[in-house]
Design a protein around this motif. Structure first.
Motif, PDB file in Angstrom:
ATOM      1  N   THR A  53       0.832  -1.209   0.000  1.00  0.00           N
ATOM      2  CA  THR A  53       0.000   0.000   0.000  1.00  0.00           C
ATOM      3  C   THR A  53       0.870   1.265   0.000  1.00  0.00           C
ATOM      4  O   THR A  53       0.505   2.260  -0.599  1.00  0.00           O
ATOM      5  N   PHE A  54       2.050   1.189   0.648  1.00  0.00           N
ATOM      6  CA  PHE A  54       2.949   2.347   0.599  1.00  0.00           C
ATOM      7  C   PHE A  54       3.363   2.638  -0.845  1.00  0.00           C
ATOM      8  O   PHE A  54       3.299   3.776  -1.315  1.00  0.00           O
ATOM      9  N   LEU A  55       3.781   1.572  -1.550  1.00  0.00           N
ATOM     10  CA  LEU A  55       4.223   1.755  -2.940  1.00  0.00           C
ATOM     11  C   LEU A  55       3.059   2.210  -3.819  1.00  0.00           C
ATOM     12  O   LEU A  55       3.233   3.030  -4.728  1.00  0.00           O
ATOM     13  N   ALA A  56       1.856   1.700  -3.518  1.00  0.00           N
ATOM     14  CA  ALA A  56       0.668   2.150  -4.254  1.00  0.00           C
ATOM     15  C   ALA A  56       0.452   3.644  -4.014  1.00  0.00           C
ATOM     16  O   ALA A  56       0.119   4.394  -4.940  1.00  0.00           O
ATOM     17  N   GLY A  57       0.666   4.089  -2.775  1.00  0.00           N
ATOM     18  CA  GLY A  57       0.536   5.515  -2.458  1.00  0.00           C
ATOM     19  C   GLY A  57       1.528   6.355  -3.242  1.00  0.00           C
ATOM     20  O   GLY A  57       1.180   7.412  -3.780  1.00  0.00           O
TER      21      GLY A  57
ATOM     22  N   SER B   7      -0.013   3.521   5.546  1.00  0.00           N
ATOM     23  CA  SER B   7       1.117   3.392   4.615  1.00  0.00           C
ATOM     24  C   SER B   7       0.789   4.006   3.267  1.00  0.00           C
ATOM     25  O   SER B   7       1.638   4.652   2.644  1.00  0.00           O
ATOM     26  N   PHE B   8      -0.460   3.791   2.819  1.00  0.00           N
ATOM     27  CA  PHE B   8      -0.883   4.371   1.540  1.00  0.00           C
ATOM     28  C   PHE B   8      -0.800   5.895   1.596  1.00  0.00           C
ATOM     29  O   PHE B   8      -0.246   6.539   0.697  1.00  0.00           O
ATOM     30  N   LEU B  12       1.564   8.484  -0.497  1.00  0.00           N
ATOM     31  CA  LEU B  12       0.963   9.587  -1.266  1.00  0.00           C
ATOM     32  C   LEU B  12       1.628  10.921  -0.918  1.00  0.00           C
ATOM     33  O   LEU B  12       2.047  11.682  -1.801  1.00  0.00           O
TER      34      LEU B  12
END
Lengths: 143, 141
Positions: A53-57, B7-8, B12
């Motif tokens: 999810t971090f990389l998706a962000g 984390s998302f 971002l």
């Protein structure tokens, strides 16, 4: 070099400082991007979701930048695709060996005055300087 | 909000910080490493980030644990190893050669630019090669 060319990167840096603070405050983790990626390559699956999810962000942020301010992706470095490929390989290999990159060592580690991160950061900046200087010399750009 | 959601959001915000500060442009990174035509942007980015986090790190660590986890996952090692220095040196050479480090490169994937894509693919290959061959290297952990 005027004051505005200092303020924008300072604000951008402060935003990065806020981002890594949120990661620490909520998840108790260091925002080390090379470690987040390499962790997906060798960690147990149970530890994967927050990395994804971090990389998706990062990617969604990148898409937002592309939509609203595409000039931030200008690449006028003049480096060939072959040089970029070798560079990517060295960055991947070196960051896993050295346990971090600009974010993990350079921002998070330096902020907590970690002796390992301070030394790693000084080392990669020094070797980056050597690398750029040699390339300039080889390509005849050293005036 | 769970850890994955945080984390998302961190990713971002991080990407926006990188874009605003110019770090998604390899020529700015290369310019920082070139003292004959110095571009100090990267220095200001690091000063801005460290100025914030050097303070917030200490405030946050007053808590006994993070908000969404039972324990801290912050590295505590203090030993200086050959592996640390060699790894940082190899990274530095690649950083100067391409002008990308991992965060900006992943963010730049969104641009669809071939150089960002090639860089990230080769970076993952480099990481995999180190992970798979680590046990044959005379470097202690």
């Amino acid at each position: 070099m005027d004051i505005n060319s200092a303020i924008t990167p300072l604000i951008g840096g402060a935003i990065i400082g806020v981002a890594v603070t949120l990661m620490l405050f909520f998840n108790g983790r260091v925002t080390g991007i090379s470690g987040i990626i390499s962790g997906l390559l060798n960690s147990p699956k149970s530890d994967s979701l927050w990395r994804f999810t971090f990389l998706a962000g990062l990617l969604v942020g990148g898409i937002g930048l592309k939509l609203f301010e595409p000039s931030v992706f200008e690449n006028t470095s003049g480096r060939s695709l072959g040089a970029i490929a070798l560079a990517g390989f060295l960055v991947g290999y070196g960051t896993v060996m050295g346990g971090g990159c600009t974010s993990g060592h350079g921002v998070c580690g330096v902020s907590r005055f970690s002796i390992r991160s301070l030394l790693a950061t000084a080392t990669f900046i020094f070797f980056g300087f050597i690398s750029v200087t040699i390339i300039k010399f080889v390509t005849g750009g050293l005036q | 909000m769970n850890q994955a959601g945080i984390s998302f959001i961190v990713g971002l915000i991080f990407a926006l910080g990188l874009g605003l500060s110019g770090m998604t442009q390899p020529q700015k990174v290369i310019g920082f490493l070139d003292f004959s035509a110095w571009d100090p942007s990267l220095l200001f980015v690091m000063v801005g980030a460290v100025a914030v986090h050097a303070i917030t790190y200490r405030l946050v660590r007053r808590r006994s644990s993070p908000l969404l986890d039972n324990e801290w996952h912050v590295p505590q090692r203090k030993d200086i190893t050959l592996r640390l220095i060699m790894g940082a040196a190899i990274f530095g050479i690649g950083w100067g050669l391409g002008g990308f480090c991992p965060g900006p490169a992943v963010t730049a994937l969104a641009s669809g630019e071939i150089r960002a894509i090639v860089f990230v693919v080769m970076m993952v290959i480099g990481m995999l090669l180190f992970i798979k061959t680590e046990k044959y290297l005379p470097l202690k952990k």
